[in-house]
Design a protein around this motif. Sequence first.
Motif, short mmCIF file in Angstrom:
data_model
loop_
_atom_site.label_atom_id
_atom_site.label_comp_id
_atom_site.label_asym_id
_atom_site.label_seq_id
_atom_site.Cartn_x
_atom_site.Cartn_y
_atom_site.Cartn_z
N GLU A 101 8.20 -1.38 5.98
CA GLU A 101 7.35 -2.33 5.25
C GLU A 101 6.03 -2.51 5.98
O GLU A 101 4.96 -2.50 5.37
CB GLU A 101 8.06 -3.67 5.11
CG GLU A 101 7.24 -4.77 4.48
CD GLU A 101 7.49 -4.89 2.99
OE1 GLU A 101 6.50 -4.97 2.26
OE2 GLU A 101 8.65 -4.92 2.59
N GLY A 104 3.77 0.29 5.40
CA GLY A 104 3.29 0.44 4.03
C GLY A 104 4.08 1.45 3.21
O GLY A 104 3.62 1.91 2.17
N ASP A 105 5.29 1.78 3.65
CA ASP A 105 6.13 2.76 2.94
C ASP A 105 7.03 2.04 1.94
O ASP A 105 8.22 1.83 2.19
CB ASP A 105 6.96 3.56 3.95
CG ASP A 105 7.82 4.63 3.30
OD1 ASP A 105 7.85 4.72 2.05
OD2 ASP A 105 8.49 5.38 4.05
N THR A 106 6.47 1.66 0.81
CA THR A 106 7.21 0.89 -0.20
C THR A 106 8.42 1.66 -0.71
O THR A 106 9.49 1.08 -0.93
CB THR A 106 6.28 0.53 -1.38
OG1 THR A 106 5.14 -0.12 -0.84
CG2 THR A 106 6.96 -0.37 -2.37
N ARG A 107 8.27 2.94 -0.90
CA ARG A 107 9.37 3.76 -1.40
C ARG A 107 10.55 3.75 -0.43
O ARG A 107 11.71 3.59 -0.81
CB ARG A 107 8.88 5.18 -1.65
CG ARG A 107 9.88 6.03 -2.35
CD ARG A 107 9.24 7.33 -2.78
NE ARG A 107 10.22 8.17 -3.43
CZ ARG A 107 10.30 9.46 -3.29
NH1 ARG A 107 9.44 10.09 -2.54
NH2 ARG A 107 11.23 10.15 -3.90
N VAL A 109 11.19 1.49 1.85
CA VAL A 109 11.71 0.12 1.87
C VAL A 109 12.70 -0.07 0.73
O VAL A 109 13.82 -0.55 0.93
CB VAL A 109 10.56 -0.91 1.77
CG1 VAL A 109 11.09 -2.31 1.49
CG2 VAL A 109 9.71 -0.89 3.03
N ASN A 110 12.29 0.29 -0.48
CA ASN A 110 13.15 0.12 -1.65
C ASN A 110 14.41 0.96 -1.56
O ASN A 110 15.49 0.51 -1.94
CB ASN A 110 12.38 0.46 -2.93
CG ASN A 110 11.36 -0.59 -3.27
OD1 ASN A 110 11.50 -1.76 -2.92
ND2 ASN A 110 10.28 -0.18 -3.92
#
Length: 194
Positions: A101, A104-107, A109-110
Amino acid sequence: MRAQEITFLKLIQGEKQFQVPLYQRTYSWGREQLSRLWEDVGELVDQHLSGESATPHFLGSVVLAPGQFQAGGVQRWLVVDGQQRLTTLMLAFAALRDHLEQMGDTRGVNRIHRQLLVNEYHEGLDHYRLLPTQADREAYTACIQSRAEAGGSDNIGAAYRFFRGVLAEGQEASEDDRWVTTVGTVLKDLLSIV
């Protein structure tokens, strides 16, 4: 009783919940056990990044007993033995998710949150893949939910803070952009449980 060797990812995939019975002791791993695990993870990460074939590291055994099952609900398993290992790995993944997070790695994280930490389409206590004893539950759910009080002063919080720290140090020390992704791969696929 049926024993089989399995990776952490394969063990927890699907709509499952691992419940630690009330009679089990609270989470007790300290810095020594966490450091030993992290050294093993680090060796596997280095092997993987250097192109060597990394054989899975045997983490230990987990003894599960089938719990209550309701149609349309999560499949419950009582953790008879191995709750320290399961809890530690879940906290490592919560820390990895929060590290991603910050990057900035949203993918990423999800993926970690939905695939490993929670039963996405369930609410209340069914939402969590691991349900620790009542004494550890608040601290654990704070970490899984990324609440402000995550990383408190108890053993759960200390383990979460430990993993946040070693991830930050490792990322800084590594010159390989794939380092953090490889840590995730090792935790999911190269730690073996019987």
